[in-house]
Design a protein around this motif. Structure first.
Motif: not given
Ligand code: NAD
Length: 318
Positions: A138-139, A157, A170, A172, A233, A235, A237, A239, A285, A289
């Motif tokens: 994901e990074t 996204e 929120e 994700v 959530w 922040q 995210e 996934i 991740k 999570l």
């Protein structure tokens, strides 16, 4: 819980709606039964769902408003509706942009106005572009999409991140990795191959068979989405929902041959533009999570898929 599911008449959406209704959630579906594949299949599916169905188009604000009025304030939104499919997006980029980018913007705007509890967005492994160095984390950078479809998912996204930043909505984004199972879209390889192999017809086989996908059984994907619905959530995210078990095209054909008990007749064709050589999810991740792990192995998933194809429910899909 009140949940608004866009695209609930489609492949992944219908499985999700069934799972949510089974645990007692009240579900509203927004779907326009679009013509990407036979809408009759989606109507048959929708008729069996325990949900209020709002027939409407994401790219029309009034239709989106109707869906939010039906589900009420403070609902969880799962935004699955989209023009899916990589290759067709090359022929119709503006349509993909309108539905997937403008439509997602309408959804986010309506979600924040109605005080939605959270917003779960269906993204895709295709955002990773044409890479061959697994696993995809994901990074990793996602600035080189290779199809308009993938670019619209990157944009979706980014819009989620923006709405979380501006309004504390929120959000994700779940990156699905090639989902398969009963009611899988007819344009996807497993559906196409299974039908053709069973009929003894030629199977279009692109490239040398080494391209590989991290196939995920729909029941696993739905467990991941449900976990995201239930979690807060604070922040934004992103996934991955995949299994980190890429299977080559040749291996996939062999697995379908085994499940169907019949040999494939291959019609070899060159690689298609927009296709990527590999998908392979980093899974840490999702585990950390969501407590998510893909459980269904391809052989087992294909066995269940072929059994479904033989069932009465699948009459229109064969
Ligand atoms: P699907 O085509 O079966 O479902 C999409 C649903 O959205 C359909 O019922 C369709 O009628 C509806 N829809 C399309 N345009 C609409 C519009 N303008 N307004 C309202 N509804 C509309 O596809 P799926 O495979 O279930 O995919 C669901 C989501 O998951 C999509 O966002 C897709 O991009 C994403 N995804 C799927 C996969 C996969 O392998 N199936 C992989 C990665 C991401």
């Amino acid at each position: 819980m009140n949940v608004l599911v866009t695209g609930g008449a489609g492949f992944i959406g219908s499985h999700l709606v069934t799972a949510l209704a089974a645990r007692g959630d009240r579900v509203v579906v927004l779907d326009n039964f679009d013509t990407f594949y036979d809408p009759k299949l989606k109507r048959e599916t929708a008729a069996k769902l325990k949900a209020e169905i709002i027939e409407g188009d994401l790219s029309i604000e009034a239709d989106v408003a109707k869906a939010f009025a039906a589900v009420g304030q403070g609902a969880v939104v799962v935004h699955l509706a989209a023009r899916a499919g990589v290759r067709p997006s090359i022929a119709q980029p503006a349509l993909y942009s309108r539905v997937n980018v403008e439509g997602t913007t309408h959804m986010l705007e309506a979600a924040r106005k109605s005080g939605a509890k959270r917003f779960v967005f269906a993204s895709s492994s295709s955002v990773y572009g044409a890479r061959s160095n697994p696993p995809f984390s994901e990074t990793d950078s996602i600035d080189r999409p290779v199809s308009p479809y993938a670019a619209t998912k990157v944009a979706g996204e980014m819009l989620c991140a923006t709405f979380q930043h501006l309004y504390k909505l929120e959000t994700v984004a779940l990156r699905f990795f090639t989902v398969y199972g009963p009611r899988q879209r007819p344009d996807l390889a497993i559906t196409k191959f299974a039908r053709l192999i069973r009929r003894g017809e030629k199977v279009p086989f692109f490239g040398d068979g080494s391209s590989a996908r991290d196939y995920t059984f729909v029941e696993d994907t739905v467990r991941g989405i449900t976990a995201a619905i239930d979690k807060s959530w604070p922040q934004f995210e992103v996934i991955n929902l995949g299994g980190s078990r890429p299977v080559s095209l040749s291996e996939m054909v062999a697995a379908i041959e085994k499940a169907a008990g019949k040999k494939a007749v291959l019609d070899r064709q060159p690689d298609q533009p927009g296709d990527v050589p590999l998908t392979c999810a980093a899974t840490e991740k999702a585990k950390a999570l969501l407590g998510f792990e893909a459980k269904v192995h391809l052989d087992e998933g294909l066995r269940r898929y072929i059994a479904w194809l033989d069932s009465d429910e699948a009459k229109s899909w064969r």
